[in-house]
Design an enzyme around this catalytic site. Structure first.
Site, mmCIF file in Angstrom:
data_model
loop_
_atom_site.group_PDB
_atom_site.id
_atom_site.type_symbol
_atom_site.label_atom_id
_atom_site.label_comp_id
_atom_site.label_asym_id
_atom_site.label_seq_id
_atom_site.Cartn_x
_atom_site.Cartn_y
_atom_site.Cartn_z
ATOM 1 N N GLU A 96 -9.704 -9.401 -1.988
ATOM 2 C CA GLU A 96 -9.373 -8.157 -1.265
ATOM 3 C C GLU A 96 -9.415 -6.957 -2.226
ATOM 4 O O GLU A 96 -8.703 -6.933 -3.239
ATOM 5 C CB GLU A 96 -7.988 -8.280 -0.614
ATOM 6 C CG GLU A 96 -7.715 -7.141 0.349
ATOM 7 C CD GLU A 96 -6.416 -7.343 1.137
ATOM 8 O OE1 GLU A 96 -6.088 -8.494 1.496
ATOM 9 O OE2 GLU A 96 -5.738 -6.339 1.390
ATOM 10 N N ASP A 104 -0.962 -24.568 -6.375
ATOM 11 C CA ASP A 104 -1.289 -24.902 -4.988
ATOM 12 C C ASP A 104 -0.779 -23.781 -4.068
ATOM 13 O O ASP A 104 0.402 -23.740 -3.730
ATOM 14 C CB ASP A 104 -0.612 -26.249 -4.669
ATOM 15 C CG ASP A 104 -0.882 -26.728 -3.266
ATOM 16 O OD1 ASP A 104 -1.297 -25.926 -2.412
ATOM 17 O OD2 ASP A 104 -0.651 -27.925 -3.011
ATOM 18 N N HIS A 115 -7.092 2.030 0.343
ATOM 19 C CA HIS A 115 -7.789 0.796 0.708
ATOM 20 C C HIS A 115 -9.285 1.061 0.853
ATOM 21 O O HIS A 115 -10.113 0.333 0.309
ATOM 22 C CB HIS A 115 -7.199 0.286 2.021
ATOM 23 C CG HIS A 115 -7.678 -1.077 2.390
ATOM 24 N ND1 HIS A 115 -7.229 -2.207 1.753
ATOM 25 C CD2 HIS A 115 -8.578 -1.479 3.304
ATOM 26 C CE1 HIS A 115 -7.822 -3.261 2.267
ATOM 27 N NE2 HIS A 115 -8.648 -2.844 3.210
ATOM 28 N N LYS A 121 2.915 -10.584 4.115
ATOM 29 C CA LYS A 121 1.514 -10.827 3.771
ATOM 30 C C LYS A 121 1.138 -9.992 2.552
ATOM 31 O O LYS A 121 0.412 -10.445 1.648
ATOM 32 C CB LYS A 121 0.616 -10.499 4.974
ATOM 33 C CG LYS A 121 -0.845 -10.893 4.791
ATOM 34 C CD LYS A 121 -1.692 -9.825 4.146
ATOM 35 C CE LYS A 121 -3.147 -10.245 4.033
ATOM 36 N NZ LYS A 121 -3.968 -9.308 3.253
HETATM 37 C C1 MEV Z 1 -2.965 -5.666 3.384
HETATM 38 O O1 MEV Z 1 -3.623 -6.738 2.803
HETATM 39 C C2 MEV Z 1 -1.473 -5.742 3.136
HETATM 40 C C3 MEV Z 1 -0.646 -4.682 3.838
HETATM 41 O O2 MEV Z 1 -0.880 -4.706 5.244
HETATM 42 C C4 MEV Z 1 0.803 -5.017 3.548
HETATM 43 C C5 MEV Z 1 1.807 -4.176 4.318
HETATM 44 O O3 MEV Z 1 1.497 -3.690 5.410
HETATM 45 O O4 MEV Z 1 2.926 -4.047 3.797
HETATM 46 C C6 MEV Z 1 -0.992 -3.314 3.347
#
Ligand code: MEV
Length: 441
Positions: free
Chosen positions: A85, A296, A393, A280
């Site tokens: 990513e 792992d 991003h 995430k």
């Molecule tokens: C993207 O990989 C992760 C985010 O969505 C985490 C979040 O929203 O805190 C930017």
């Protein structure tokens, strides 16, 4: 060609590839070329990768990046991260630099106990089972000595074995619930071997236990396996500073930033839809280091998300508060990691990553990994509560879009310069490439 095949695993690598490309691809030459393009030119390395799993046809690359400037308990680290990513390593590096100037990350291992269970069915009298368990427990330990003596000589081993009655939820279901200390090993093989030995001893000894009826002697072992839920293999990572030191962005005052940040964490604490995305983001950092160090990541993922649900509702792993003008941000997270065994001595890049991290013990690696997760979470929340996530991003994603359009080196130079001051979106990049190409025709 038929899409089913018998004895595939016994074919040579080249025969496997022939079958795949001829069965599934319209252009088998192209497919074969791509598969072979990713073979390592060093035959020894390729063979190593071929032998990690069954039916290897090629290697699947992920970039291995590094995020420097992580100050953890006053020691500096450059953290290796394997991830595809675009923005993750950049975000980690930015967060590391931010906290480097504010005292760095503080971490602490809270506990390191791992769990494994022998699941079995017994339909007799529970009191007799209890008596049997108490009498056989020393033998469970002594008959597994051949497996545990090395670990014990280093200070680890089996910590305890309990009998657990689960019949309220499932008829006849009991467990031998065992706890382990596996030191620098992740411990899956050690734990599973011990459990299988416990099961064998338990079943055999039951056959000769006089208090049992003939039926009660027949204990049915269902399975013996470690648990990837490790709430007692826990590490804490935190950062903090005076609210007025949270300066870095003219668009928002430190106080307002701190308030919004804490609100964002509070939302993730009570709203599962947000908590999953929030966590995430934490796992973006955690998985990348877990992968780079040959651990792992499926086990870590499963354990972490179970922990995030331990109170009955899925919730944020991290927490934040402002108290007496001090901003604090922290996380406690279960991480079962190893720095010996597994891939650690086999995969050259894993060895390299561990050396980069000063050859950490498993406990040290737990702290480094937790920091990578907290840093990632900090970076995401900082963007989300200020500029929005897309700005950073998409900037990082720009190169992927340019590569999709097979932009030349010169085109990349021109367009990255252009997008330093213009908002990146897929359509804006496509427009800019088209314009550039028309101009140069
Ligand atoms: C993207 O990989 C992760 C985010 O969505 C985490 C979040 O929203 O805190 C930017």
């Amino acid at each position: 060609m038929s899409k089913t095949i018998a004895g595939f695993s016994k074919l040579s690598k080249s025969k496997k590839i022939d079958w795949i490309v001829n069965t599934y691809f319209s252009n088998s030459d192209d497919a074969k070329k791509i598969i072979k393009q990713y073979w390592n030119t060093n035959e020894k390395i390729q063979q190593l990768h071929d032998e990690f799993i069954e039916n290897t046809i090629t290697n699947y690359y992920l970039p291995l990046g590094v995020a420097p400037n992580f100050l953890i308990n006053d020691r500096l680290y450059t953290i290796p991260m394997a991830i595809e990513e675009s923005s993750v390593v950049a975000a980690a590096s930015k967060a590391a630099k931010f906290w480097l100037d504010r005292g760095g990350f503080k971490t602490e291992v809270i506990s390191t106990t791992k769990i494994g269970q022998v699941h079995f069915i017994y339909t007799g009298d529970f009191n007799k089972l209890k008596t049997f368990f108490n009498s056989v427990k020393p033998k469970l330990l002594s008959e597994s000595k051949h497996l545990t003596k090395n670990m014990e000589s280093r200070g680890g081993g089996v910590l305890d074995i309990e009998l657990r009655d689960k019949t309220e939820n499932l008829e006849g279901y009991y467990q031998l619930h065992a706890s382990f200390e596996t030191l620098d090993a992740m411990g899956a093989n050690f734990i599973n071997s011990c459990l299988e030995q416990f099961a064998k001893t338990f079943k055999n000894e039951a056959l000769g236990f006089d208090l049992f009826s003939e039926e009660e002697k027949q204990i049915h072992i269902v399975m013996s396996i470690l648990s990837n839920y490790v709430p007692n293999c826990l590490v804490r990572a935190e950062v903090g500073c005076k609210v007025n030191e949270l300066t870095e962005n003219d668009s928002i005052s430190p106080q307002e930033f701190a308030n919004k940040f804490v609100q964002a964490v509070n939302i993730a604490e009570i709203e599962p839809y947000r908590a999953v995305t929030h966590n995430k983001g934490i796992m973006n950092g955690i998985d990348a280091v877990v992968l780079a160090t040959g651990n792992d990541f499926r086990a870590v993922e499963a354990g972490v998300h179970a922990y995030a649900s331990r109170k009955g509702q899925y919730s944020s792993l991290s927490h934040a508060k402002i108290e007496n003008g001090i901003f604090s941000f922290w996380m406690e997270i279960p991480l079962a990691l190893g720095t010996v065994g597994g891939l650690t001595k086999l995969h050259p890049l894993v060895k390299l990553s561990l050396e980069l991290l000063h050859h950490p013990s498993a406990k040290e690696l737990m702290q480094i990994v937790a920091v990578a997760g907290l840093a990632q979470n900090f970076a995401a929340l900082r963007s989300l509560t200020t500029t929005g996530i897309q700005q950073g991003h998409m900037k990082m994603h720009l190169m992927n879009i340019l590569n999709q359009f097979e932009a030349s080196k010169e085109e990349k130079n021109i367009l990255t310069t252009y997008f330093k001051t213009n908002a990146v979106s897929h359509s804006a990049v496509v427009d800019a490439i088209n314009k550039l190409r028309i101009k140069s025709e």
